[in-house]
Design an enzyme around this catalytic site. Structure first.
Site, mmCIF file in Angstrom:
data_model
loop_
_atom_site.group_PDB
_atom_site.id
_atom_site.type_symbol
_atom_site.label_atom_id
_atom_site.label_comp_id
_atom_site.label_asym_id
_atom_site.label_seq_id
_atom_site.Cartn_x
_atom_site.Cartn_y
_atom_site.Cartn_z
ATOM 1 N N ARG A 124 -3.770 9.251 -2.726
ATOM 2 C CA ARG A 124 -5.172 9.484 -2.401
ATOM 3 C C ARG A 124 -5.268 10.327 -1.128
ATOM 4 O O ARG A 124 -4.903 9.860 -0.049
ATOM 5 C CB ARG A 124 -5.899 8.153 -2.188
ATOM 6 C CG ARG A 124 -5.860 7.269 -3.417
ATOM 7 C CD ARG A 124 -6.765 6.083 -3.281
ATOM 8 N NE ARG A 124 -6.123 4.959 -2.600
ATOM 9 C CZ ARG A 124 -6.538 3.699 -2.729
ATOM 10 N NH1 ARG A 124 -7.585 3.415 -3.474
ATOM 11 N NH2 ARG A 124 -5.929 2.731 -2.090
ATOM 12 N N ASP A 151 4.300 6.326 -0.914
ATOM 13 C CA ASP A 151 4.964 6.120 -2.196
ATOM 14 C C ASP A 151 4.422 7.206 -3.137
ATOM 15 O O ASP A 151 3.588 8.012 -2.728
ATOM 16 C CB ASP A 151 4.581 4.724 -2.713
ATOM 17 C CG ASP A 151 5.476 4.255 -3.857
ATOM 18 O OD1 ASP A 151 6.415 4.985 -4.225
ATOM 19 O OD2 ASP A 151 5.245 3.147 -4.373
ATOM 20 N N HIS A 197 6.889 -0.959 -2.826
ATOM 21 C CA HIS A 197 6.587 -0.139 -1.659
ATOM 22 C C HIS A 197 6.487 -0.990 -0.389
ATOM 23 O O HIS A 197 7.080 -0.666 0.642
ATOM 24 C CB HIS A 197 5.282 0.632 -1.908
ATOM 25 C CG HIS A 197 4.951 1.616 -0.835
ATOM 26 N ND1 HIS A 197 3.706 2.178 -0.718
ATOM 27 C CD2 HIS A 197 5.690 2.121 0.191
ATOM 28 C CE1 HIS A 197 3.700 3.001 0.314
ATOM 29 N NE2 HIS A 197 4.889 2.980 0.884
ATOM 30 N N ASP A 218 -4.549 2.663 2.720
ATOM 31 C CA ASP A 218 -5.114 4.010 2.913
ATOM 32 C C ASP A 218 -6.604 4.121 2.642
ATOM 33 O O ASP A 218 -7.192 5.180 2.810
ATOM 34 C CB ASP A 218 -4.348 5.015 2.034
ATOM 35 C CG ASP A 218 -4.483 4.681 0.554
ATOM 36 O OD1 ASP A 218 -4.961 3.582 0.215
ATOM 37 O OD2 ASP A 218 -4.097 5.531 -0.275
ATOM 38 N N ASP A 219 -7.240 3.043 2.210
ATOM 39 C CA ASP A 219 -8.675 3.119 1.933
ATOM 40 C C ASP A 219 -9.490 2.317 2.945
ATOM 41 O O ASP A 219 -10.618 1.925 2.658
ATOM 42 C CB ASP A 219 -8.975 2.634 0.516
ATOM 43 C CG ASP A 219 -8.594 1.180 0.313
ATOM 44 O OD1 ASP A 219 -7.874 0.622 1.166
ATOM 45 O OD2 ASP A 219 -9.010 0.596 -0.695
ATOM 46 N N ASP A 297 0.154 -10.413 -2.941
ATOM 47 C CA ASP A 297 -0.864 -11.124 -2.147
ATOM 48 C C ASP A 297 -1.169 -12.514 -2.721
ATOM 49 O O ASP A 297 -1.360 -13.469 -1.969
ATOM 50 C CB ASP A 297 -2.136 -10.285 -1.949
ATOM 51 C CG ASP A 297 -2.668 -9.705 -3.244
ATOM 52 O OD1 ASP A 297 -1.936 -9.717 -4.258
ATOM 53 O OD2 ASP A 297 -3.816 -9.238 -3.247
ATOM 54 N N SER A 328 -6.974 -2.202 -8.496
ATOM 55 C CA SER A 328 -7.756 -3.357 -8.933
ATOM 56 C C SER A 328 -9.239 -3.304 -8.567
ATOM 57 O O SER A 328 -10.012 -4.101 -9.046
ATOM 58 C CB SER A 328 -7.169 -4.617 -8.306
ATOM 59 O OG SER A 328 -7.346 -4.562 -6.910
#
Ligand code: NAG
Length: 453
Positions: A124, A151, A197, A218-219, A297, A328
């Protein structure tokens, strides 16, 4: 003739009555079965719905992959993947096969340890929004080196990261091979790649000798006092063995559910929140040998991993996710994540006395406080029938009751390993119409029930 008709009529009426009685009896006997059937139908329906959600996420993901592939092919003709990697190696500052060169772990000229921020990136290019923010608020680049772990081998994303030059360090996950997953889990392959990763990146970064690492995806956008928050809470993580993480995230952090007057307020929570979190090298040493192949998680939330340890979390989130497309998050984002409030204040956490968060202090004061609050019902609260403006408590006694009340209040209603989001000893704290409310189990609570999910 008349008597024959008479007997025929009698016979017909008799038969009709018999059939009717038979039907009524069968209907009654079937009623239990039918209820059961309707329930099964209901659970089938919800199963189909959740499947549809997963599929929706996958389709978004797929579209993204196809787009990025198309962009790649359109740019230039490239050699096959294997050669491409070799060819790339020549221009890469960080060789794929050597240990990457990472910033120093030695603290010089500042208080507290070096705490690298590891940003997980894939394909992204919007990682830029995350990095701009992290760099803008960073008080000291030596104390908080930003390490972006990429990754997926996506070239446009890689170029975005490299454009930050020495402001960030790029490391590249070397194993881009396909992952063998059981046929039934094919659709979850993304989660396998994420777990691989994470495992590689955390091993690599902790090998540099840092004592703590902050993990960011990254978001995420971060709040102005993001670094100050982690620096202020790091001594707690060091001192209190019942703590295993500090998270910047409040799962119930929607604007209307938090006290905007109390940005300094922090909590302990049994629920691992993730989404911008700090862990120690000791915890990584414990988790890494058994690191899972997927769904890390949910795995970390299991009792075998958590071992009753808790995280610190803020009243108002210090991270906010802007990412709509991911493995997700598609529907979840639309419905929920986009409403999480990102704190705008700057709280001087390093100058505050945060010892109230240590287990012994907290369990005395917080639990006492909660169970001294008057009990009210959701209905009373909703109708404005509660006289006090002080904190109140709503009691729940079952999973279904919790879910029902949580839904009506706009709280997350799910459990992981029996723990409700943000829960501490089963207590969920939130704000409702300018009032502090605790959704809490009875005072003789006996622990989480794994069957609550
Ligand atoms: C910090 O707060 C605790 C109560 O949580 C108190 O006992 C302690 O004396 C305070 N420390 C300082 C330095 O003010």
């Amino acid at each position: 003739m008349r008597s024959r008709n008479f007997f025929l009529t009698i016979g017909f009426v008799g038969l009709w009555t018999f059939v009717t009685v038979l039907l009524v009896v069968r209907h009654t006997a079937d009623f239990g079965k039918r209820k059961d059937f309707m329930m099964k139908l209901g659970s089938l329906e919800s199963g189909v719905k959740s499947e549809a959600k997963i599929q929706d996420g996958l389709i978004r993901e797929l579209v993204l992959i196809l787009k990025s592939k198309a962009a790649k092919q359109a740019s230039t003709e490239k050699p096959p993947v294997g050669e491409e990697l070799v060819a790339e190696r020549g221009v890469q500052e960080i060789p794929l096969d050597a240990a990457p060169k990472l910033p120093s772990n030695q603290a010089k000229g500042f208080d507290g340890p070096v705490i690298p921020v590891v940003v997980f990136a894939c394909n992204r290019v919007s990682v830029k929004k995350c990095l701009d923010n992290l760099i803008e608020y960073r008080p000291n680049a030596d104390q908080f080196p930003i390490i972006v772990s990429q990754d997926c081998g996506d070239e446009p994303t890689r170029n975005v990261i490299l454009s930050y030059k020495e402001q960030v360090t790029l490391i590249t996950q070397p194993d881009l091979s396909d992952i063998e997953v059981p046929p039934k889990e094919k659709k979850f392959k993304g989660y396998y790649k994420i777990a691989r990763h994470y495992g590689w990146a955390l091993n690599t970064v902790f090998a540099q000798g840092y004592d703590y690492v902050i993990i960011v995806e990254d978001d995420l956008n971060v709040a102005p006092d993001f670094y100050e928050y982690f620096l202020g809470t790091q001594p707690l993580l060091e001192k209190d063995p019942s703590l295993w993480c500090v998270s910047a995230w409040n799962d119930n952090g929607k604007g209307g559910l938090v006290d905007v007057q109390r940005p300094e307020l922090l909590y302990r929570t049994d629920f691992f929140p993730g989404l911008g979190w700090m862990l120690s090298k000791e915890l990584w040493a414990e988790l890494s040998p058994k690191w899972p192949k997927s769904f890390w998680d949910d795995w970390i939330r299991q009792p075998q991993q958590r071992k009753d340890r808790v995280c610190i979390r803020p009243e108002i989130s210090r991270t906010r996710t802007f990412g709509k497309v991911g493995v997700s998050n598609g529907l979840f984002y639309d419905k929920y994540l986009q409403y999480i409030k990102l704190s705008e204040d700057y709280v001087h956490f390093t100058k505050m006395n945060l010892t109230y968060l240590l287990k012994d202090n907290y369990d005395k004061t917080f639990l006492n406080h909660v169970y001294q609050c008057p009990i009210v019902t959701f209905e009373e609260l909703r109708k404005g029938m509660v006289k006090t403006k002080e904190a109140v408590r709503i009691q729940y006694n079952s999973r279904d009751q919790y879910k029902r009340i949580a839904k009506m209040l706009g709280l997350m209603d799910d459990f992981k390993s029996g723990v409700p989001r943000t829960g501490y000893h089963g207590i969920v704290s939130f704000f409702y119409k300018d009032q502090r409310v605790y959704l809490a189990p009875s005072a003789n609570w006996k622990g989480y029930n794994l069957a609550w999910s």
